[in-house]
Design a protein around this motif. Structure first.
Motif, PDB file in Angstrom:
ATOM      1  N   VAL A  31       9.750  34.822  27.045  1.00 54.83           N
ATOM      2  CA  VAL A  31      10.526  33.881  27.862  1.00 54.83           C
ATOM      3  C   VAL A  31      11.876  34.486  28.223  1.00 54.83           C
ATOM      4  N   THR A  32      12.288  34.313  29.457  1.00 53.82           N
ATOM      5  CA  THR A  32      13.621  34.712  29.903  1.00 53.82           C
ATOM      6  C   THR A  32      14.309  33.483  30.454  1.00 53.82           C
ATOM      7  N   HIS A  33      15.610  33.629  30.740  1.00 57.14           N
ATOM      8  CA  HIS A  33      16.398  32.512  31.249  1.00 57.14           C
ATOM      9  C   HIS A  33      16.895  32.828  32.649  1.00 57.14           C
ATOM     10  N   VAL A  34      17.230  31.787  33.384  1.00 61.94           N
ATOM     11  CA  VAL A  34      17.760  31.963  34.732  1.00 61.94           C
ATOM     12  C   VAL A  34      18.919  32.956  34.673  1.00 61.94           C
ATOM     13  N   GLY A  35      18.874  33.975  35.511  1.00 65.77           N
ATOM     14  CA  GLY A  35      19.934  34.992  35.537  1.00 65.77           C
ATOM     15  C   GLY A  35      19.579  36.248  34.765  1.00 65.77           C
ATOM     16  N   ASP A  36      18.566  36.173  33.856  1.00 60.54           N
ATOM     17  CA  ASP A  36      18.143  37.370  33.124  1.00 60.54           C
ATOM     18  C   ASP A  36      17.405  38.314  34.078  1.00 60.54           C
ATOM     19  N   HIS A  51      -1.440  48.650  34.491  1.00 61.55           N
ATOM     20  CA  HIS A  51      -1.037  49.985  34.059  1.00 61.55           C
ATOM     21  C   HIS A  51       0.480  50.108  33.912  1.00 61.55           C
ATOM     22  N   GLY A  52       1.174  48.996  33.673  1.00 60.61           N
ATOM     23  CA  GLY A  52       2.630  49.046  33.519  1.00 60.61           C
ATOM     24  C   GLY A  52       3.094  48.212  32.341  1.00 60.61           C
ATOM     25  N   SER A  53       4.382  48.128  32.178  1.00 61.24           N
ATOM     26  CA  SER A  53       4.965  47.324  31.097  1.00 61.24           C
ATOM     27  C   SER A  53       6.182  46.578  31.638  1.00 61.24           C
ATOM     28  N   VAL A  54       6.665  45.666  30.851  1.00 58.49           N
ATOM     29  CA  VAL A  54       7.821  44.869  31.250  1.00 58.49           C
ATOM     30  C   VAL A  54       8.761  44.732  30.048  1.00 58.49           C
ATOM     31  N   SER A  55      10.052  44.675  30.359  1.00 63.94           N
ATOM     32  CA  SER A  55      11.059  44.485  29.315  1.00 63.94           C
ATOM     33  C   SER A  55      12.138  43.566  29.878  1.00 63.94           C
ATOM     34  N   PRO A  56      12.551  42.568  29.167  1.00 62.65           N
ATOM     35  CA  PRO A  56      12.060  42.119  27.867  1.00 62.65           C
ATOM     36  C   PRO A  56      10.763  41.343  28.009  1.00 62.65           C
ATOM     37  N   LYS A  57      10.024  41.250  26.923  1.00 61.87           N
ATOM     38  CA  LYS A  57       8.778  40.494  26.915  1.00 61.87           C
ATOM     39  C   LYS A  57       9.090  39.070  26.501  1.00 61.87           C
ATOM     40  N   LEU A 116      19.428  25.452  28.626  1.00 63.03           N
ATOM     41  CA  LEU A 116      19.181  26.746  29.259  1.00 63.03           C
ATOM     42  C   LEU A 116      17.955  26.607  30.158  1.00 63.03           C
ATOM     43  N   GLN A 117      18.039  27.148  31.332  1.00 66.34           N
ATOM     44  CA  GLN A 117      16.908  27.121  32.252  1.00 66.34           C
ATOM     45  C   GLN A 117      16.014  28.308  31.915  1.00 66.34           C
ATOM     46  N   GLN A 118      14.750  28.048  31.576  1.00 61.73           N
ATOM     47  CA  GLN A 118      13.841  29.106  31.147  1.00 61.73           C
ATOM     48  C   GLN A 118      12.827  29.439  32.228  1.00 61.73           C
ATOM     49  N   CYS A 119      12.428  30.697  32.224  1.00 61.83           N
ATOM     50  CA  CYS A 119      11.368  31.171  33.115  1.00 61.83           C
ATOM     51  C   CYS A 119      10.183  31.582  32.247  1.00 61.83           C
ATOM     52  N   PRO A 120       8.968  31.428  32.742  1.00 63.03           N
ATOM     53  CA  PRO A 120       7.811  31.870  31.956  1.00 63.03           C
ATOM     54  C   PRO A 120       7.839  33.393  31.810  1.00 63.03           C
ATOM     55  N   PRO A 121       7.099  33.920  30.836  1.00 67.23           N
ATOM     56  CA  PRO A 121       7.069  35.377  30.669  1.00 67.23           C
ATOM     57  C   PRO A 121       6.635  36.065  31.968  1.00 67.23           C
ATOM     58  N   PHE A 122       7.259  37.195  32.246  1.00 67.09           N
ATOM     59  CA  PHE A 122       6.934  37.979  33.443  1.00 67.09           C
ATOM     60  C   PHE A 122       5.695  38.818  33.144  1.00 67.09           C
ATOM     61  N   ALA A 123       4.699  38.697  33.989  1.00 66.29           N
ATOM     62  CA  ALA A 123       3.442  39.431  33.770  1.00 66.29           C
ATOM     63  C   ALA A 123       3.633  40.890  34.160  1.00 66.29           C
TER      64      ALA A 123
END
Length: 132
Positions: free
Chosen positions: A124-129, A116-122, A105-112
């Motif tokens: 590691v994500t994968h290419v295409g997520d 004053h905001g949030s991100v979902s999902p927190k 699986l190709q992984q991406c680092p966590p998205f910062a």
């Protein structure tokens, strides 16, 4: 008296036009055929499907024509584009498709998250997520 006592017979199987044919069966005085002949159903089968590296196949072993196997990649692996998750034993005792391949699986680092905001999902994500 039995037909076996009176008539000596020996059956032989001969291949005629690609069809196994029994010869030499005789009707005895007991009105039974000698020697008795039993046929078995021969179902064409494919050899076991080769599991891809970092993957597995279910069911394992020989599979009858018309039946299929499921192909699953190990954790942290996925089927390469173009590979199918199912293969079927087809006429001629061949597999369709003939093979599958797993890749990491190709992984991406966590998205910062923005200030004053949030991100979902927190995490590691994968290419295409998709993150929001």
């Amino acid at each position: 008296r039995s037909g076996r006592d009176v008539i000596a017979s020996e059956a032989a199987v001969e291949n005629i036009g690609g069809v196994p044919t029994v010869k030499g069966v005789v009707c005895g005085y007991d009105r039974k055929y000698h020697p008795p002949v039993e046929c078995e159903v021969v179902v064409p089968k494919c050899a076991p499907y080769d599991a891809p590296v970092h993957g597995s196949v279910f069911p394992t072993g020989e599979v009858e024509e018309g039946e299929c196997v499921d192909i699953v990649c190990d954790d942290k692996y996925q089927l390469v584009p173009g590979s199918k998750s199912r293969a079927c034993c087809v006429e001629g005792q061949t597999w369709d498709p003939p093979s599958a391949e797993c890749e990491p699986l190709q992984q991406c680092p966590p998205f910062a998250a923005p200030q004053h905001g949030s991100v979902s999902p927190k995490g590691v994500t994968h290419v295409g997520d998709q993150v929001a």
